[in-house]
Design a protein around this motif. Structure first.
Motif, short mmCIF file in Angstrom:
data_model
loop_
_atom_site.label_atom_id
_atom_site.label_comp_id
_atom_site.label_asym_id
_atom_site.label_seq_id
_atom_site.Cartn_x
_atom_site.Cartn_y
_atom_site.Cartn_z
N SER A 228 0.73 -1.15 -0.02
CA SER A 228 0.05 -0.02 0.14
C SER A 228 0.90 1.19 -0.09
O SER A 228 1.85 1.22 0.46
N THR A 229 0.27 2.19 -0.65
CA THR A 229 0.98 3.44 -0.81
C THR A 229 0.26 4.62 -0.45
O THR A 229 -1.04 4.62 -0.81
N HIS A 230 0.65 5.62 0.27
CA HIS A 230 -0.18 6.82 0.79
C HIS A 230 0.21 7.89 -0.07
O HIS A 230 1.59 8.34 -0.20
N HIS A 231 -0.81 8.72 -0.69
CA HIS A 231 -0.65 9.71 -1.50
C HIS A 231 -1.19 11.09 -0.97
O HIS A 231 -2.47 10.98 -0.48
N LEU A 232 -0.44 12.10 -0.95
CA LEU A 232 -1.18 13.54 -0.68
C LEU A 232 -1.44 14.29 -1.94
O LEU A 232 -0.33 14.38 -2.73
N LEU A 233 -2.53 14.12 -2.44
CA LEU A 233 -2.76 14.90 -3.91
C LEU A 233 -2.77 16.15 -3.88
O LEU A 233 -2.83 16.92 -2.93
N PRO A 234 -2.25 16.49 -5.07
CA PRO A 234 -2.11 18.02 -5.19
C PRO A 234 -3.10 18.84 -4.91
O PRO A 234 -4.33 18.57 -5.09
N SER A 235 -2.90 19.93 -4.06
CA SER A 235 -3.83 20.69 -3.49
C SER A 235 -3.22 22.10 -3.00
O SER A 235 -2.84 22.78 -2.02
N PRO A 236 -3.06 22.95 -4.16
CA PRO A 236 -2.48 24.22 -3.91
C PRO A 236 -3.20 25.16 -3.25
O PRO A 236 -2.55 26.03 -2.81
N HIS A 237 -4.54 25.35 -3.54
CA HIS A 237 -5.41 26.25 -2.74
C HIS A 237 -6.08 25.67 -1.57
O HIS A 237 -6.22 26.36 -0.57
N GLY A 238 -6.51 24.43 -1.60
CA GLY A 238 -7.71 24.14 -0.61
C GLY A 238 -7.01 23.11 0.33
O GLY A 238 -5.69 22.89 0.32
N GLU A 239 -8.12 22.40 1.06
CA GLU A 239 -7.28 21.19 1.84
C GLU A 239 -6.87 20.17 1.24
O GLU A 239 -7.00 19.54 -0.08
N LEU A 240 -5.94 19.42 1.93
CA LEU A 240 -4.95 18.47 1.51
C LEU A 240 -5.72 17.24 1.41
O LEU A 240 -6.33 16.82 2.21
N ALA A 241 -5.46 16.61 0.10
CA ALA A 241 -6.50 15.39 0.00
C ALA A 241 -5.67 14.22 0.13
O ALA A 241 -4.53 14.25 -0.36
N PRO A 242 -6.21 13.13 0.85
CA PRO A 242 -5.40 11.83 1.07
C PRO A 242 -5.84 10.84 0.09
O PRO A 242 -6.97 10.67 -0.30
N ALA A 243 -5.01 9.93 -0.24
CA ALA A 243 -5.53 8.80 -0.88
C ALA A 243 -4.61 7.41 -0.47
O ALA A 243 -3.47 7.60 -0.45
N ILE A 244 -5.28 6.25 -0.75
CA ILE A 244 -4.63 4.87 -0.23
C ILE A 244 -4.49 4.33 -1.67
O ILE A 244 -5.85 4.02 -2.10
N GLU A 245 -3.48 3.78 -2.09
CA GLU A 245 -3.14 2.68 -3.12
C GLU A 245 -2.75 1.49 -2.64
O GLU A 245 -1.67 1.60 -2.31
#
Length: 990
Positions: free
Chosen positions: A791-808
């Motif tokens: 499994s890999t944890h991603h912090l998706l691009p969020s230049p303006h708003g809240e930081l978005a998480p993802a699990i692959e």
């Protein structure tokens, strides 16, 4: 020999106590070594075989298999261990005789644990794993856990005159406890992950524990010899032929008077003796009551922010309820002299603590707003007597306050990460509010009725013009920082784990798991406070105010923040040890100020500012000025440590005052509490340990059911904890894979909770917690009945708003690798963020080709919305299919897939659990090493009634209905009012 010299010993048997200890050692070692030799010679391949593998993968037997599975080994062992029982009980009793003290109850505790330990040994010896595996394991685990008080208590009970014995016991006990870690690790590898060969490694550590256990008891031989201890058996001098046993330091000291005393009848107790007994146990009762009242204080204090933040979450902005945080500033009332004098009295403290109990009783109110008012009032009332106690007797209160925090953390560890007396829980969600309140009233009554000499002394009254003092600000800043960092990181034992968690690699977790390793945090907190206790008892407390101690804490904080997995968690454990060890220094430092109200009030201002700054690091999109603290947890940590640094003896401060020592009774009670907390935490972990790896609900037809649910931080619409309500629906829908969003609760605002605990412990799931609190997202969780390969944890691009998480994650689904992606995208206010996040998610899914993919996410888009909206990007660029492209009534949650046959899709109403529905879909895997034979739209949309599919494909019938009638627990199939079913193409290979 003349009568003046005492009776003749010709009719007596004299036996050196050291001989008894040596006999015990010989018999114990013989029982195990002889049995092992017979086992290896007669049944080698049978005793090395286990439920996972046999020879040659497994090539060394466990203790249980050796002593209990085959004849004649089993009989030989049981006979020899039965012969050992007499010397063992004698050894325990003689140790108590040598170590007992009128100043400490610890030898009594050690004696009782030694007796129970011996009985549990008989349990796992005579009830083997082949007789009853569970009972055998319970006795075995209990035996190992009881070694904590037996060994640690034995070390502290050993006389200082026997320094060599104490040193040997310390070395042996350290080796024993260090061996438990790898023992548990290899047991999990064998039992849960079913790795061949792991049980052989486990067996080596198991035999090592046996060797060290007997070796520890063998140290008694030297202790008896140094004390010149003898046992004498002979006729008593009463002339009636009765026998008596005399234990003493030398047979030459045996007198007639000894025999008369031994033979004398016990007089019935008189009233004076009862008063003496009550007076003797009163200090222990006082300690217990103070400890429980400290637990109640921390329970009320930590419940305030989750109670008020319920309103902020619904508003997604400042809602006004945040003002309740400032109820912690109630020490300002101590600036009124008459009020301060009243609160210092026993009646004043009792009254204020009684008023604070409304925070426990608040659970009975249904309205979240009413509960908030009561908890805010309770927190305000609880703070006032607490700061008075800190000022009156900082040394004693540092131990009591620290233990109360550890006890509150332990209660969460044992109760699925929920404090059982919080107002946000009730009987339905694991609460024990009535019981907690009743015990609190008993403890408060004891406090009110205790003798005056048992009350804490008033430290502030002892200040005079010559007493050392510190500036009120120097006392306030460390105190406020200590309270916050304790609340933020140590209020739950799994919070430090969530900071370091990064997922799985090669089928194994990269770091510690909360439900398995949280007890390590409790052990480390207990050890830190024990270090402080010993420093005060040995007049070495200056070592804990040394700048080098602060340097250790700062290095641990840096390690925790910078590194991940076990390295990061070890840094967190070091920080826990440092924080708990610094309690006496910080509280003493704060008590040296002449303005107690100003110090405590400022300390709580510091606490509030740090609490708000910690929230601002992740809630920056919803608060004014949030951009300045966006994702800057490092700044908050630096501020905490900077404030804390003022409590230490820097050369420029030129301090000479040290925390006072504490009584031997308090020290004895504290050590006993440390042992009990350690035992309970380990037992709770072992009790929750899964007995077998998770299994999918429908392994035969290769069905996979998946769901996505945004559960709104685990707080339902009524402001109650929703863990068990979430569990009920997941269990009824029999979901094999679940994506949960808005789940990062290891923050003060959410109560430092873990929403996965009750689900994985009661239902059996593999869990990936997703990015932790130091990643500044709202959180994502993956639950899987299938093994998680990577499994890999991603912090998706969020230049303006809240930081978005993802699990692959890559799952092993019936032997086929399937990629599952769980994500929480940003809100519609930030279209650029959503576009960039969707592009990254599409890349992840596209690069997983040709592996099957299931996407479970929160997207915020209309179905079929063109670019730059997320829908078209995800579906086309990600090379995936919508679960049902004809469902136009969606906005947030989406299920996408590729490489599988979808057979059903349903939307289940949320009831009052959260603000979002549960979406579920059912898939069938193609035959192993084959793919989907016909992936056209026509083949994917052959609609069917449920009768067109076998019953194992049907979703539960109980959830048909509507809001007025039918359904279950307030949930029902809505939008379509039924699950949608799809036929599997005829040419499909399944």
């Amino acid at each position: 020999m003349s009568s003046r010299d005492g009776p003749s010993f010709s009719g007596h048997l004299h036996l050196k106590a050291s001989t008894i200890a040596r006999g015990h050692t010989i018999l114990a070692y013989a029982a195990f070594t002889v049995t092992l030799a017979f086992g290896l010679a007669l049944h080698y391949k049978k005793i090395v075989k286990n439920g996972v593998a046999g020879y040659p993968e497994e090539w060394f037997p466990s203790v249980s298999a050796t002593i209990g599975d085959w004849y004649p080994e089993r009989s030989i062992f049981q006979i020899l261990i039965a012969l050992t029982s007499g010397p063992r009980l004698a050894l325990v009793s003689l140790l108590y005789f040598v170590q007992r003290s009128k100043d400490s109850s610890l030898p009594t505790v050690v004696f009782v644990c030694g007796i129970i330990r011996t009985l549990t040994c008989g349990g796992w010896v005579y009830i083997t794993s082949s007789d009853d595996h569970d009972i055998h394991d319970i006795f075995m685990i209990s035996y190992i856990v009881l070694n904590l008080p037996w060994m640690i208590g034995g070390i502290y009970s050993t006389s200082k005159t026997c320094s060599s014995v104490r040193r040997k016991r310390t070395i042996i006990a350290s080796a024993f406890f260090l061996s438990i870690g790898p023992l548990v690790y290899f047991f999990i590898q064998h039992k849960v992950h079913r790795i061949p060969g792991a049980y052989t490694h486990y067996s080596f550590f198991e035999w090592g524990l046996i060797f060290l256990d007997v070796l520890y008891d063998a140290c008694a031989e030297e202790e008896f010899r140094l004390n010149d201890l003898h046992v004498t058996v002979g006729d008593s001098s009463n002339g009636k032929g009765s026998k008596t046993i005399h234990v003493g330091n030398s047979p030459t000291r045996y007198k007639k008077s000894d025999a008369r005393v031994a033979a004398a009848k016990v007089e019935p107790p008189n009233p004076e003796s009862w008063k003496a007994i009550v007076a003797r146990i009163r200090p222990y009762t006082c300690f217990t009551s103070d400890l429980y009242l400290s637990y109640i204080f921390w329970s009320i204090f930590t419940s305030l922010i989750p109670t008020l933040f319920y309103f902020s979450v619904w508003e997604l902005a400042i809602a006004g309820s945040e003002l309740a945080l400032f109820s912690t500033l109630s020490p300002i009332w101590l600036s009124i002299p008459p009020f301060l004098e009243w609160v210092r009295t026993r009646g004043g403290q009792t009254t204020m603590q009684l008023l604070s109990f409304v925070g426990i009783a608040a659970y009975a109110f249904e309205s979240p707003l009413h509960r908030l008012f009561l908890v805010a009032f309770a927190t305000s009332a609880a703070m006032i007597p607490q700061v008075v106690k800190w000022s009156n007797d900082p040394s004693y209160q540092s131990i009591i306050t620290g233990l109360g925090l550890i006890l509150a953390s332990l209660s969460k560890h044992c109760n699925h990460s929920n404090n059982p007396v919080w107002p946000i829980v009730d009987k339905r969600s694991g609460g024990y509010n009535k019981e907690g309140l009743a015990l609190g009233l008993l403890a408060l009554y004891e406090f009110y009725s205790r003798p005056a000499d048992e009350l804490p002394r008033n430290q502030s009254d002892k200040h005079d013009s010559t007493s050392p003092t510190v500036h009120w600000l120097v006392g306030a800043l460390p105190l406020g920082s200590l309270i916050f960092i304790t609340h933020c990181l140590l209020a739950d034992p799994s919070t430090l784990i969530s900071w370091s968690w990064t997922g799985y690699a090669n089928g194994r977790p990269r770091g510690p798991l909360p439900h398995l390793h949280g007890s390590l945090t409790l052990l480390c907190c207990s050890f830190g406070l024990l270090v402080a206790l010993q420093a005060m008892r040995s007049s070495k407390v200056h070592l804990l105010s040394n700048p080098l101690w602060f340097a250790f804490g700062s290095a641990s904080s840096y390690t925790m923040y910078t590194f991940r997995n076990w390295h990061g968690y070890l840094g967190g454990l070091g920080l826990a040890l440092f924080i708990m060890g610094s309690f006496p220094v910080v509280l003493h430092n704060a008590s040296l100020t002449r303005a107690a109200f100003k110090t405590s009030f400022t300390a709580m201002v510091v606490y509030c500012l740090l609490a708000l700054a910690d929230v601002w690091t992740v809630a920056y999109a919803f608060v004014p000025g949030g951009v300045y603290l966006r994702e800057r947890t490092d700044l908050v940590l630096m501020a905490e440590m900077a404030c804390l640094s003022l409590a230490f003896d820097w050369p420029a401060l030129n301090r000479v005052s040290r925390p006072a020592s504490i009584s031997s009774t308090v020290a004895s009670c504290a050590r006993t509490t440390f042992a009990l907390i350690s035992i309970t935490s380990i037992l709770a972990t072992l009790y929750r340990l899964p007995s077998s790896p998770p299994q999918p609900f429908r392994p035969g037809p290769r069905i996979l059911r998946a769901g996505i649910w945004t559960i709104h931080f685990g707080i339902d619409n009524e402001g109650r904890d929703s863990q068990r309500r979430v569990l009920n629906l997941i269990r009824d829908m029999e979901l094999d894979v679940v994506g949960l969003l808005e789940t990062d609760l290891h923050r003060t605002v959410y109560g430092n909770r873990d929403l996965t605990r009750v689900i994985i412990e009661d239902m059996g799931y593999n869990v990936d917690l997703g990015p932790g609190p130091n990643s500044h997202t709202w959180g994502a969780v993956l639950l899987s009945k299938f093994p998680i390969i990577n499994s890999t944890h991603h912090l998706l691009p969020s230049p303006h708003g809240e930081l978005a998480p993802a699990i692959e994650a890559v799952l092993d689904v019936y032997g086929t690798a399937v990629t599952v992606v769980v994500s929480h995208n940003g809100q519609e206010e930030d279209p650029l963020d959503r576009e960039l996040q969707s592009i990254e998610l599409a890349r992840i899914m596209s690069e997983a080709y040709p592996r099957p993919v299931i996407y479970l996410g929160y997207v915020v888009t209309r179905p079929h919305a063109p670019r730059p909206n997320p829908y078209q990007i995800l579906v086309e660029d990600g090379n995936v299919h919508d679960v049902d492209q004809d469902d136009y009534d969606r906005w947030c949650e989406y299920i996408l897939y590729r490489g599988l046959y979808r057979t059903s899709y349903a939307r289940v109403s949320r009831s009052t659990v959260t603000d979002t529905e549960l979406q579920i879909a059912q898939f069938v895997l193609p035959k192993h090493n084959t793919g989907v034979t016909n992936d056209t739209q026509e083949a994917r949309y052959i609609r069917s009634g449920k009768e067109g599919l076998p019953p194992e494909h049907w979703f539960p019938m109980a959830y048909y209905g509507n809001q007025q009638h039918g359904g279950a627990n307030g949930h029902f199939y809505h939008v379509f009012n039924t699950p949608l079913y799809y036929a599997i193409p005829e040419d499909a290979e399944i």
